[in-house]
Design a protein around this motif. Sequence first.
Motif, PDB file in Angstrom:
ATOM      1  N   THR A 153      17.115 -11.674 -37.060  1.00 42.54           N
ATOM      2  CA  THR A 153      15.794 -11.997 -37.587  1.00 42.54           C
ATOM      3  C   THR A 153      15.099 -13.038 -36.732  1.00 42.54           C
ATOM      4  N   LEU A 154      15.836 -14.056 -36.331  1.00 41.07           N
ATOM      5  CA  LEU A 154      15.265 -15.097 -35.477  1.00 41.07           C
ATOM      6  C   LEU A 154      14.857 -14.538 -34.124  1.00 41.07           C
ATOM      7  N   LEU A 155      15.692 -13.692 -33.553  1.00 41.60           N
ATOM      8  CA  LEU A 155      15.383 -13.123 -32.245  1.00 41.60           C
ATOM      9  C   LEU A 155      14.202 -12.164 -32.314  1.00 41.60           C
ATOM     10  N   ASP A 156      14.089 -11.443 -33.410  1.00 47.15           N
ATOM     11  CA  ASP A 156      12.945 -10.542 -33.582  1.00 47.15           C
ATOM     12  C   ASP A 156      11.631 -11.310 -33.643  1.00 47.15           C
ATOM     13  N   ALA A 157      11.711 -12.571 -34.084  1.00 44.33           N
ATOM     14  CA  ALA A 157      10.491 -13.387 -34.218  1.00 44.33           C
ATOM     15  C   ALA A 157      10.074 -14.047 -32.909  1.00 44.33           C
ATOM     16  N   VAL A 158      10.948 -14.008 -31.888  1.00 50.40           N
ATOM     17  CA  VAL A 158      10.648 -14.685 -30.627  1.00 50.40           C
ATOM     18  C   VAL A 158       9.356 -14.210 -29.980  1.00 50.40           C
ATOM     19  N   PRO A 159       9.102 -12.896 -29.863  1.00 50.47           N
ATOM     20  CA  PRO A 159       7.844 -12.468 -29.231  1.00 50.47           C
ATOM     21  C   PRO A 159       6.604 -12.957 -29.969  1.00 50.47           C
ATOM     22  N   LEU A 160       6.624 -12.904 -31.293  1.00 54.51           N
ATOM     23  CA  LEU A 160       5.465 -13.343 -32.066  1.00 54.51           C
ATOM     24  C   LEU A 160       5.261 -14.849 -31.933  1.00 54.51           C
ATOM     25  N   LEU A 161       6.337 -15.615 -32.034  1.00 54.49           N
ATOM     26  CA  LEU A 161       6.231 -17.068 -31.878  1.00 54.49           C
ATOM     27  C   LEU A 161       5.748 -17.433 -30.479  1.00 54.49           C
ATOM     28  N   SER A 162       6.241 -16.713 -29.486  1.00 56.59           N
ATOM     29  CA  SER A 162       5.830 -16.978 -28.112  1.00 56.59           C
ATOM     30  C   SER A 162       4.349 -16.659 -27.907  1.00 56.59           C
ATOM     31  N   ALA A 163       3.888 -15.583 -28.524  1.00 56.96           N
ATOM     32  CA  ALA A 163       2.467 -15.243 -28.435  1.00 56.96           C
ATOM     33  C   ALA A 163       1.618 -16.354 -29.045  1.00 56.96           C
ATOM     34  N   GLY A 164       2.115 -16.939 -30.133  1.00 57.00           N
ATOM     35  CA  GLY A 164       1.405 -18.057 -30.745  1.00 57.00           C
ATOM     36  C   GLY A 164       1.330 -19.257 -29.821  1.00 57.00           C
ATOM     37  N   VAL A 165       2.409 -19.524 -29.099  1.00 56.06           N
ATOM     38  CA  VAL A 165       2.421 -20.639 -28.146  1.00 56.06           C
ATOM     39  C   VAL A 165       1.417 -20.377 -27.022  1.00 56.06           C
ATOM     40  N   VAL A 166       1.356 -19.143 -26.540  1.00 56.05           N
ATOM     41  CA  VAL A 166       0.401 -18.798 -25.480  1.00 56.05           C
ATOM     42  C   VAL A 166      -1.027 -18.979 -25.976  1.00 56.05           C
ATOM     43  N   LEU A 167      -1.289 -18.585 -27.214  1.00 56.61           N
ATOM     44  CA  LEU A 167      -2.627 -18.769 -27.786  1.00 56.61           C
ATOM     45  C   LEU A 167      -2.989 -20.244 -27.859  1.00 56.61           C
ATOM     46  N   ILE A 168      -2.038 -21.070 -28.263  1.00 59.53           N
ATOM     47  CA  ILE A 168      -2.262 -22.516 -28.294  1.00 59.53           C
ATOM     48  C   ILE A 168      -2.551 -23.033 -26.880  1.00 59.53           C
ATOM     49  N   ALA A 169      -1.839 -22.506 -25.905  1.00 62.33           N
ATOM     50  CA  ALA A 169      -2.057 -22.923 -24.514  1.00 62.33           C
ATOM     51  C   ALA A 169      -3.474 -22.599 -24.061  1.00 62.33           C
ATOM     52  N   VAL A 170      -3.967 -21.427 -24.438  1.00 64.32           N
ATOM     53  CA  VAL A 170      -5.333 -21.036 -24.063  1.00 64.32           C
ATOM     54  C   VAL A 170      -6.349 -21.975 -24.713  1.00 64.32           C
ATOM     55  N   VAL A 171      -6.123 -22.305 -25.974  1.00 61.54           N
ATOM     56  CA  VAL A 171      -7.038 -23.212 -26.679  1.00 61.54           C
ATOM     57  C   VAL A 171      -7.031 -24.591 -26.018  1.00 61.54           C
ATOM     58  N   ILE A 172      -5.847 -25.094 -25.718  1.00 59.35           N
ATOM     59  CA  ILE A 172      -5.745 -26.410 -25.072  1.00 59.35           C
ATOM     60  C   ILE A 172      -6.418 -26.379 -23.702  1.00 59.35           C
TER      61      ILE A 172
END
Length: 275
Positions: free
Chosen positions: A55-74
């Motif tokens: 379950t944790l590993l399945d969430a890695v792509p979604l969590l990573s996409a969220g980090v990338v979105l935060i990076a774009v905003v910053i």
Amino acid sequence: MRAAPRAWRFVATAAVLAVLLAASYLFFVQGYMGQLIDEQARTGAQFAVVAQASTLLDAVPLLSAGVVLIAVVIGAIRRQRVATVLALILVAAANLTSQLLKHEVLTRPDNGATGEWHNSFPSGHTTVIVSAVFALFLVSAPRLRPVIAAVGAMATVVVGALLVASGWHRPSDVVGGVLVVAIYVFVGGAVLARVRPAAPRRGGPGGADAPGIAGTIALLIVAALASAGAFGLAYVTADASTDSAPAATVAGFIGIAAASVSIAALATRLFRRVA
């Protein structure tokens, strides 16, 4: 007046990492002993798998996409257009490279060490999370980068350990994913070193940075010695008649940690004068 960091240091670092990536593939994927140690590390690590690992590993792509979105905003808030574009290129190029290498370019021969297996080098999940971390790293203020690199290294170690413990990947796959991203990070650093140099620190050239240089070198030496010692022990104690070996499992985890921490330390050091 700004003191531009030397771009060749980034390029040289990327070149060395490319050599290490190739060497890892040749030994752990193409070689008999490398395959044996790598597979025994994966098999032996499964004693530590947790029920929620998948379950944790399945969430890695979604969590990573969220980090990338935060990076774009910053990046937009800081008006870091070049760094933001490079961060997005990093994410796209690193993940595309890993997928092409794993599925189209590299092969895993059946040399009798582990039986017939499809190639899993480098790890896509590792590439996803490490590229997201460094996307955030590139667009962030220099004073925050050491923290981001350190937290990212810890996250990479955790995800890498879960990938091995769940049986999804071998340790070399995780290290390969880290190296693929790192190559692009330092190539991007060479570009930023030319267009976004940070203001020099007070204290004169060399003096203020000397402790940092010594600390980084010491950390890299410790990581290299720990990895060499662990894999050396795994090599001399390898037994093809067993499915797993504690020495191989420990060596695998040490290798993942050493790669993650070393890349974080190198990035922190080389990007210190990049705005």
